[in-house]
Design a protein around this motif. Sequence first.
Motif, PDB file in Angstrom:
ATOM      1  N   GLN A   1       0.821  -1.212   0.000  1.00  0.00           N
ATOM      2  CA  GLN A   1       0.000   0.000   0.000  1.00  0.00           C
ATOM      3  C   GLN A   1       0.854   1.261   0.000  1.00  0.00           C
ATOM      4  O   GLN A   1       0.478   2.268  -0.609  1.00  0.00           O
ATOM      5  CB  GLN A   1      -0.942  -0.011   1.205  1.00  0.00           C
ATOM      6  N   GLY A   2       1.986   1.223   0.690  1.00  0.00           N
ATOM      7  CA  GLY A   2       2.851   2.401   0.713  1.00  0.00           C
ATOM      8  C   GLY A   2       3.359   2.756  -0.674  1.00  0.00           C
ATOM      9  O   GLY A   2       3.273   3.919  -1.109  1.00  0.00           O
ATOM     10  N   ILE A   3       3.873   1.756  -1.400  1.00  0.00           N
ATOM     11  CA  ILE A   3       4.404   2.016  -2.747  1.00  0.00           C
ATOM     12  C   ILE A   3       3.291   2.429  -3.696  1.00  0.00           C
ATOM     13  O   ILE A   3       3.424   3.393  -4.459  1.00  0.00           O
ATOM     14  CB  ILE A   3       5.143   0.761  -3.259  1.00  0.00           C
ATOM     15  N   ALA A   4       2.168   1.709  -3.667  1.00  0.00           N
ATOM     16  CA  ALA A   4       1.057   2.035  -4.566  1.00  0.00           C
ATOM     17  C   ALA A   4       0.545   3.448  -4.321  1.00  0.00           C
ATOM     18  O   ALA A   4       0.297   4.210  -5.269  1.00  0.00           O
ATOM     19  CB  ALA A   4      -0.070   1.022  -4.379  1.00  0.00           C
ATOM     20  N   THR A   5       0.410   3.824  -3.060  1.00  0.00           N
ATOM     21  CA  THR A   5      -0.092   5.159  -2.735  1.00  0.00           C
ATOM     22  C   THR A   5       0.904   6.240  -3.126  1.00  0.00           C
ATOM     23  O   THR A   5       0.528   7.308  -3.615  1.00  0.00           O
ATOM     24  CB  THR A   5      -0.403   5.253  -1.235  1.00  0.00           C
ATOM     25  N   GLY A   6       2.188   5.964  -2.923  1.00  0.00           N
ATOM     26  CA  GLY A   6       3.206   6.940  -3.297  1.00  0.00           C
ATOM     27  C   GLY A   6       3.167   7.272  -4.774  1.00  0.00           C
ATOM     28  O   GLY A   6       3.239   8.449  -5.177  1.00  0.00           O
ATOM     29  N   PHE A   7       3.033   6.251  -5.629  1.00  0.00           N
ATOM     30  CA  PHE A   7       3.010   6.515  -7.061  1.00  0.00           C
ATOM     31  C   PHE A   7       1.646   7.007  -7.529  1.00  0.00           C
ATOM     32  O   PHE A   7       1.569   7.753  -8.514  1.00  0.00           O
ATOM     33  CB  PHE A   7       3.462   5.265  -7.828  1.00  0.00           C
ATOM     34  N   ASP A   8       0.570   6.629  -6.831  1.00  0.00           N
ATOM     35  CA  ASP A   8      -0.732   7.247  -7.117  1.00  0.00           C
ATOM     36  C   ASP A   8      -0.671   8.742  -6.860  1.00  0.00           C
ATOM     37  O   ASP A   8      -1.279   9.543  -7.591  1.00  0.00           O
ATOM     38  CB  ASP A   8      -1.818   6.618  -6.242  1.00  0.00           C
ATOM     39  N   ARG A   9       0.048   9.108  -5.825  1.00  0.00           N
ATOM     40  CA  ARG A   9       0.204  10.532  -5.507  1.00  0.00           C
ATOM     41  C   ARG A   9       0.987  11.246  -6.603  1.00  0.00           C
ATOM     42  O   ARG A   9       0.633  12.360  -7.009  1.00  0.00           O
ATOM     43  CB  ARG A   9       0.915  10.647  -4.165  1.00  0.00           C
ATOM     44  N   ARG A  10       2.034  10.605  -7.106  1.00  0.00           N
ATOM     45  CA  ARG A  10       2.839  11.237  -8.157  1.00  0.00           C
ATOM     46  C   ARG A  10       2.031  11.422  -9.437  1.00  0.00           C
ATOM     47  O   ARG A  10       2.118  12.476 -10.093  1.00  0.00           O
ATOM     48  CB  ARG A  10       4.071  10.390  -8.460  1.00  0.00           C
ATOM     49  N   TYR A  11       1.243  10.411  -9.811  1.00  0.00           N
ATOM     50  CA  TYR A  11       0.539  10.453 -11.090  1.00  0.00           C
ATOM     51  C   TYR A  11      -0.808  11.170 -11.020  1.00  0.00           C
ATOM     52  O   TYR A  11      -1.552  11.178 -11.992  1.00  0.00           O
ATOM     53  CB  TYR A  11       0.344   9.030 -11.613  1.00  0.00           C
ATOM     54  N   GLY A  12      -1.125  11.764  -9.868  1.00  0.00           N
ATOM     55  CA  GLY A  12      -2.310  12.590  -9.779  1.00  0.00           C
ATOM     56  C   GLY A  12      -3.583  11.865  -9.391  1.00  0.00           C
ATOM     57  O   GLY A  12      -4.649  12.481  -9.332  1.00  0.00           O
ATOM     58  N   VAL A  13      -3.489  10.542  -9.118  1.00  0.00           N
ATOM     59  CA  VAL A  13      -4.684   9.798  -8.728  1.00  0.00           C
ATOM     60  C   VAL A  13      -5.228  10.317  -7.407  1.00  0.00           C
ATOM     61  O   VAL A  13      -6.439  10.482  -7.236  1.00  0.00           O
ATOM     62  CB  VAL A  13      -4.373   8.286  -8.637  1.00  0.00           C
TER      63      VAL A  13
END
Length: 257
Positions: free
Chosen positions: A88-100
Amino acid sequence: MNTRLDTSPAGTSNARSLARRVLAQGRYETVTALRNGEQLLISLILPVMALFGVVWAGLLDRPDVDGVDVAVPGVLALAVLSSALTGQGIATGFDRRYGVLAYLSTTPLGPAGLILGKAVAVLSVLVLQVVVIGGVGLALGWRPDPAGIPAALLFFLAGAAAFTAIGLFIAGTARPEATLALTNLMWVLLGAVGGVVFPLPESGWLAGLGVVLPSAALGDGLRAALGAGALDVGALLTLIAWAALATAGALRWFKWR
């Protein structure tokens, strides 16, 4: 035309609406995790490999204890770290970067709903992990104490809440690259020397870490529950405290962009 007057209190309606949003987010997160090869590797394949390695190498064998009875609860705890903290940490971090996450911030979900939705996803994936890892453990000779299953469920819930909140706190305050490095490093360190797979010694400075580390609390709690049918109240309180602190921190400092 028949009309129906809604006499339910506004608070009840809002609670039901929030529950529906959380469950919808949980379903989305679960499907995404199961379709992601990297998350499946972290959440399922690596813990199963760790179980085979520890059992076959006899690293936890003792004259009066079968190593598999200690290894399986520890690997189940490692699975919680894998899906809740790292996944969840990695998925959320990259969701944050890509604007999700920026998109989600415009919806009624809110930070609390996001955390709850991700916790639902972690628990959903955890069911699969328990079935697979538990099945492998039974095939290797693991014999859990049925009396400890209710206590084990409490630790799964508390562990999922604590490590999901910790993962979200990291992902919401650090850059995605830092989140990737930090969560993977924590997975390795906590799994190896944090009391997850290998119990911490009962004396010395490492024993003191067992009182405060959420990883040791989860590992010790599952070993006590599934090995002796006992509820480790101190370990459960440690996990609950971590869940509360990390959730408060995530709600306070989480950045959607």
